[in-house]
Design a protein around this motif. Sequence first.
Motif, short mmCIF file in Angstrom:
data_model
loop_
_atom_site.label_atom_id
_atom_site.label_comp_id
_atom_site.label_asym_id
_atom_site.label_seq_id
_atom_site.Cartn_x
_atom_site.Cartn_y
_atom_site.Cartn_z
N ARG A 34 19.93 112.47 -25.92
CA ARG A 34 20.13 111.32 -25.05
C ARG A 34 18.93 110.98 -24.37
NH1 ARG A 34 22.11 110.18 -19.81
NH2 ARG A 34 22.65 112.19 -19.45
N VAL A 35 18.27 109.85 -24.38
CA VAL A 35 17.28 109.40 -23.40
C VAL A 35 17.90 109.36 -22.02
CG1 VAL A 35 15.60 107.55 -22.99
CG2 VAL A 35 15.91 108.55 -25.34
N LEU A 50 12.41 106.48 -20.05
CA LEU A 50 11.51 106.21 -20.88
C LEU A 50 10.26 105.55 -20.26
CD1 LEU A 50 12.32 104.84 -24.52
CD2 LEU A 50 10.32 103.71 -23.23
N CYS A 58 16.42 108.61 -31.01
CA CYS A 58 16.91 110.00 -30.39
C CYS A 58 18.28 110.26 -30.74
CB CYS A 58 16.66 109.77 -28.96
SG CYS A 58 15.04 109.94 -28.81
N GLU A 59 19.18 108.96 -30.52
CA GLU A 59 20.60 109.17 -30.91
C GLU A 59 20.94 109.70 -32.11
OE1 GLU A 59 22.33 105.54 -30.03
OE2 GLU A 59 21.79 105.63 -28.03
N ARG A 112 15.45 98.68 -28.80
CA ARG A 112 15.87 99.97 -28.12
C ARG A 112 15.76 101.15 -29.31
NH1 ARG A 112 18.62 99.40 -23.57
NH2 ARG A 112 19.65 101.48 -23.87
N VAL A 124 9.05 110.30 -23.13
CA VAL A 124 10.33 110.10 -23.15
C VAL A 124 10.93 111.47 -22.70
CG1 VAL A 124 12.38 109.38 -24.65
CG2 VAL A 124 10.23 108.58 -25.17
N SER A 177 13.81 100.93 -18.86
CA SER A 177 12.70 101.64 -19.06
C SER A 177 11.49 101.19 -18.18
CB SER A 177 12.06 101.29 -20.69
OG SER A 177 12.97 101.60 -21.62
N ARG A 189 15.46 104.76 -28.30
CA ARG A 189 16.71 105.34 -27.76
C ARG A 189 17.58 105.73 -29.13
NH1 ARG A 189 17.17 104.96 -22.38
NH2 ARG A 189 15.53 103.35 -21.45
N ARG A 190 17.86 104.69 -30.09
CA ARG A 190 18.54 104.82 -31.11
C ARG A 190 17.84 105.97 -31.96
NH1 ARG A 190 18.18 98.89 -33.40
NH2 ARG A 190 19.58 99.43 -34.98
N VAL A 241 14.58 113.63 -22.41
CA VAL A 241 15.85 113.82 -23.28
C VAL A 241 16.64 114.86 -22.71
CG1 VAL A 241 14.67 112.34 -25.39
CG2 VAL A 241 14.67 115.10 -25.13
#
Length: 248
Positions: free
Chosen positions: A217-218, A221, A211-212, A205, A153, A124, A208-209, A155
């Motif tokens: 998917r990042v 960032l 978004c998952e 994180r 972010v 990042s 990222r988590r 994505v």
Amino acid sequence: MSEPLRLSKRMSELGLCSRREADEWIERGWVRVDGVVVSTLGSKVLPEQKITVERQASNEQARRVTILINKPVGFVSGQAEDGYRPAVSLISSRTRWKLDRSPTQFQPNQLRNLVPAGRLDIDSVGLLVLTQDGRIAKHLIGETSDVDKEYLVRVQYHKPGRLPESDLQLLNHGLTMDGKPLKEAKVYWQNEDQLSFTLREGKKRQIRRMCEAVGLRVVGLKRVRIGKVTLGDLPTGEWRYLAADESF
């Protein structure tokens, strides 16, 4: 009846300094309780007792610096790990931003006890705060901190079509992480492949988590703001001092 508190903890609660700084000042005889010098570590005080510090402590605190750096990919926020360099290694007179308006002169000893007040993952980029001032560290990352942080972010969506509005709302509020509900966030589309995230917490994180969890998917960032302090035009890999009239 009021319960006695450890002196260093009480000083931290009052915003005088961090606990580590308090212990240093106590050992040096720079702390008074109701006008009497207290120099024994572990001493306790009652909440209603008056705590003052000597001028030497205030002078030392005033010399402590806070540095803002635009961290590039490939640098860790804190101690060197797995062969990667820490962000503090980027700080030198050569890499100071030419448009920094602070009158503070760079001294190599300013790198001593300069610690990150919050993390940015190795992959990042953006605004990272490094400080010698325990009060600022506590304000930004302490248990009671409510300073918000804004991220841009980029994505990619794993599923056909576009992210449903219901999943966007879930990013704003409703997700859990590590068995606990996340605080309410502010998440919205900036353009077709970039989201703006504003958070008041910083789990490992976390973005990222999050978004998952909704199929995103990042791919990039960048932190652009912490409280009232913005990254602005600070170039990647360069740094500047927190100005005297700036506050998070």
